[in-house]
Structures are given as C-alpha cells and as structure tokens.
Design a protein around this motif. Structure first.
Motif, PDB file in Angstrom:
ATOM      1  N   ASP A  61      43.497  45.945  47.761  1.00 18.24           N
ATOM      2  CA  ASP A  61      44.523  46.236  47.044  1.00 18.24           C
ATOM      3  C   ASP A  61      45.772  46.296  47.898  1.00 18.24           C
ATOM      4  N   THR A 283      51.152  44.038  39.995  1.00 16.17           N
ATOM      5  CA  THR A 283      50.788  45.545  39.456  1.00 16.17           C
ATOM      6  C   THR A 283      50.986  45.533  38.194  1.00 16.17           C
ATOM      7  N   CYS A 326      46.042  40.968  44.350  1.00 13.85           N
ATOM      8  CA  CYS A 326      45.545  42.011  43.544  1.00 13.85           C
ATOM      9  C   CYS A 326      46.603  43.226  44.207  1.00 13.85           C
ATOM     10  N   THR A 328      47.741  47.389  42.642  1.00 12.95           N
ATOM     11  CA  THR A 328      47.934  48.392  41.562  1.00 12.95           C
ATOM     12  C   THR A 328      48.948  49.264  41.685  1.00 12.95           C
ATOM     13  N   ASN A 338      41.312  51.515  41.035  1.00 17.60           N
ATOM     14  CA  ASN A 338      41.968  50.327  41.358  1.00 17.60           C
ATOM     15  C   ASN A 338      41.266  48.963  40.705  1.00 17.60           C
ATOM     16  N   GLU A 341      43.056  46.975  37.589  1.00 14.51           N
ATOM     17  CA  GLU A 341      43.947  45.974  37.922  1.00 14.51           C
ATOM     18  C   GLU A 341      43.535  44.420  37.639  1.00 14.51           C
ATOM     19  N   LEU A 342      42.141  44.472  38.177  1.00 16.86           N
ATOM     20  CA  LEU A 342      41.294  43.010  37.618  1.00 16.86           C
ATOM     21  C   LEU A 342      41.017  42.945  36.328  1.00 16.86           C
ATOM     22  N   LEU A 345      44.362  41.818  34.776  1.00 12.93           N
ATOM     23  CA  LEU A 345      44.537  40.268  35.470  1.00 12.93           C
ATOM     24  C   LEU A 345      44.045  39.311  34.497  1.00 12.93           C
ATOM     25  N   ALA A 355      40.588  36.471  38.788  1.00 12.06           N
ATOM     26  CA  ALA A 355      40.910  37.601  39.344  1.00 12.06           C
ATOM     27  C   ALA A 355      40.223  38.217  40.793  1.00 12.06           C
ATOM     28  N   ALA A 358      41.621  37.004  43.507  1.00  9.85           N
ATOM     29  CA  ALA A 358      43.147  37.444  43.621  1.00  9.85           C
ATOM     30  C   ALA A 358      42.742  38.909  44.467  1.00  9.85           C
ATOM     31  N   ALA A 359      41.720  39.455  44.275  1.00 13.16           N
ATOM     32  CA  ALA A 359      41.362  40.448  44.952  1.00 13.16           C
ATOM     33  C   ALA A 359      40.623  40.250  46.413  1.00 13.16           C
ATOM     34  N   SER A 363      44.184  37.884  48.644  1.00 11.15           N
ATOM     35  CA  SER A 363      44.727  38.962  49.347  1.00 11.15           C
ATOM     36  C   SER A 363      44.613  38.888  51.017  1.00 11.15           C
TER      37      SER A 363
END
Length: 414
Positions: A61, A283, A326, A328, A338, A341-342, A345, A355, A358-359, A363
């Motif tokens: 996150d 976010t 990613c 939040t 948290n 958020e995925l 997305l 997604a 992204a996390a 990141s």
C-alpha cells in the motif's frame, strides 16, 4: 522452527509472467526465497502444507497514514479532532495497532505518507518503523515520510482540518510548515536528517480540509523544484498530494516521482505522466467508500463534485499506460480493508492480474526495491501471503488472507 521452511500450496502467482502456476513449492531460508518448485527440498525443513490456496507476494500500500484512524474512531475512521486531542505517544500506540491490522490483511510493505499533526518535530512514523524492524511489534515494512511538507494554510496544514484560530496551535518547519524556497529546503533536510525515506508534498488543495479549492496549486513552481532538488540529491523520492490539474503538471515538470490522487488530471496530464515515467497512486476506492456523511456540509459538497471526476480519470490513465501503484489513503478507508483498492482498480478497468501487479511489482519499483520485493522468485525477500481460489480470476479473494509471512517469519496461519 528449523532454519529452512517449505511452503506448499495448490497454486502460486508468477507475477513476472502474469500466470498462475501449479503446484506451489517454495523454500525459504534466512528470510529469503531460495528455491521455487525445486526437485528436492532441504532435509529437516519445517513444512507448511497450506492446501487449496494461492500463494502471492506480500501486497503493498503506497499511501496510508498509520498514525490516524483505527481504534478510538467511529468504524475505524479518523476522529475529526485527531489533530488536537491526541498526544504523540497515544498516537504512536494507535499506529502500532493499525500496523498489525495492515499486516494481517496481507500488506507487508507500506509508505506512510506524511504526518500532518503537531509532534514537536518528532518523527512518529520513523519510530514506528524502527520498532517493527527490530521485532518489537508486528507490522508491515514502513517507508516513512516524516512530516508532509505543506505551506501555511495548505491541505496538510493540521490547523485547517478544524479551522483553528490563529495562534491556537503553532507549527514549525520541523513539523512540515514551510513557505518559500529557503524554508522548503530546510524542511526537506529536517525530514531526511531524522529518518524520512520519502518526501511528501502538499501540492494542491484537497477534499477533506478547510483549505483552498481542491484544484488550486499551493506551492510555486520554484518551491516544487527546490523540494525535489533537495530530496533527489539525497537519493530520496518525492510524492505529491495533487488533486488539481495545474498542480499535477507543475509537479511533473519539477521532477516529482509520484502523483497521489490526481483526481482532476486531464488527458494532457495523463500523457505527461506516461512521457516522464511518473507514477500514479490513485486511491480510487475512497471515492466510493469514504464516510463523507460525517464531514462538514461544504466538504461533502466538494466530494460530490470531485469524486465522480476522479472515477472518470482513472480508466483513462489505465488505458494510457500510466505506471499505477496501489494505495488506499487509509484511514480514508479503514485500516485492514486495504484490498478493497485492488477491487476498485479492477472496477475501473484493470484486469485482476494488472491490479496484482499494481500492488506488487509496480509498487516495488516505486520504492526502488524491485530487485527484492514484489515477486515469488529466488533471492527475493520471503514476503508471502495465501488467499483462497484464484485471484487472477477473482480479485476479491485478496480480502480473505489465510497466511502471512514477512521476511521468512510467519505472522498469520490458520
């Protein structure tokens, strides 16, 4: 446990290849992954047979604030008076609780993006990071920002959240309040001197503060350049709270590494992010889930205007190929939720695998640790979680984390 650990499961996600493989056999030694699907495993290893689950790299996150929200607030959300009622010690203890909830949710690495409270110059997120790193408390790996760098009256000036009268709560450069090129340089140097590993700027107005309009640029171009110059010369990246389009463009021109929110970014700004390799932490889930009914009427009005535009912006950024990580903005949503958020997305146009990237890998690239975080691969830190089903088909599986390991230590196991 013996020195070696073997994890077995029905599936694992190969993030680099973008596929789910079966079965999963991962060997961990010394906090790192030493083998994936080996022909033989070490003798006398401690084995975890996790069964019908999918192994994933620990999730990340890239925007939250562990020092606010959590216990003591309604539904885990911030107390509106958090900025004046909580002393630094109490706030740090709350942060420890929020850190554990975040780790238990499968998020093993986070950026704590900007203290925005009076602390007397103490870096509470740095202290929390040190306590977790030394094993005193359970929590994710923290990349701390120290105090957010904000102009007097800016979105992250603590006094504007409660519209305090002049002189009620004096704040210093050490606490993030900085005006002019000389002060912003001094402010950045202070945060780095005392442990910040990323610098957070309040670049535009925001939605949930009694500050300027959300789209207004709050620092001059010269101040942005000075902040980025100070941080980059120290090898530190810069993240900017930037809702308005002009502030997004000014930040990109100044060399800011990551735009937080970017809600009003135009097609031109989105293309600038692509051209400059600027990251976006959108976010996006908070635009549909934030408990704005508790906010003042004028803040609710801002949210009603801005949030639909934010939802429309993100699919364009996804389609354009912006590097989206990613984040939040928890506690804008409760700590521990948290993974929502995925899901958001995916709702905005990502595939579940995008997604997950992204996390994880995106990141990891944002915090410049892509060589040891974000993948289940030999040599990487053993940050490993397990979820039921196949998250590459159903991203909601990431809400049900059954197993959490961080650097080879098990923190959650059914």
């Amino acid at each position: 446990m013996s020195e070696a650990i073997v994890l077995r499961a029905d599936r694992w996600v190969d993030i680099d290849a973008g596929v789910v493989r079966s079965p999963a056999v991962i060997v961990v030694e010394g906090g790192r992954i030493t083998a994936v699907s080996p022909a033989e495993v070490p003798a006398n290893a401690t084995e975890f047979d996790l069964g019908d689950v999918t192994l994933l790299p620990g999730l990340m996150d890239m925007e939250l604030n562990l020092l606010i929200g959590g216990p003591g607030g309604p539904d885990g959300l911030p107390n509106p008076m958090h900025g004046v009622q909580d002393d630094p010690v109490y706030r740090t203890l709350r942060g420890a609780v929020n850190a554990r909830a975040t780790l238990q949710a499968g998020f093993t690495t986070v950026r704590n993006l900007g203290l925005m409270v009076k602390t007397g110059g103490y870096m509470l997120d740095v202290a929390l990071q040190r306590a977790i790193d030394q094993g005193w408390h359970e929590g994710p790996r923290i990349v701390p920002a120290g105090h957010a760098v904000t102009p007097y009256g800016g979105h992250l000036d603590p006094t504007v959240f409660q519209r305090l009268a002049p002189g009620i709560m004096a704040l210093s450069v050490a606490e993030g309040i900085a005006n002019g090129v000389a002060e912003v340089r001094a402010c950045v140097r202070y945060q780095i001197r005392h442990g910040a590993k990323v610098i957070k700027i309040s670049a535009s107005g925001g939605v949930m503060s009694h500050s300027t309009a959300p789209g207004s640029q709050q620092y001059s171009d010269e101040e942005f350049v000075a902040i980025v110059d100070e941080a980059h010369r120290a090898g530190i990246r810069v993240a900017a709270h930037a809702v308005g389009d002009s502030s997004v463009q000014a930040c990109i021109r100044a060399g800011v590494d990551c735009i937080e929110h970017g809600f009003l970014a135009t097609d031109e700004s989105i293309q600038m992010m692509v051209d400059h390799g600027t990251f976006l932490v959108s976010t996006t889930y908070l635009t549909e889930a934030m408990a704005i009914e508790r906010a003042a009427p004028e803040l609710q009005k801002k949210a009603a205007e801005i949030f639909p535009q934010a939802k429309a912006m993100l699919p364009k950024a996804i389609a354009a190929g912006v590097k989206i990580a990613c984040g939040t903005d928890a506690p804008a949503i409760p700590h521990g939720e948290n993974a929502m958020e995925l899901i958001a997305l995916v709702d905005r146009g990502m595939t579940p695998m995008q997604a997950l990237r992204a996390a994880t890998v995106t990141s990891a690239e944002l915090i410049q640790r892509e060589d040891e975080l974000g993948q289940l691969a030999v040599g990487y830190l053993a940050d490993i979680i397990a979820v039921p089903g196949d998250p590459s088909e159903d991203i909601t599986a990431t809400r049900d984390v059954r197993f959490v390991m961080k650097e080879g230590r098990v923190y959650k196991h059914a």
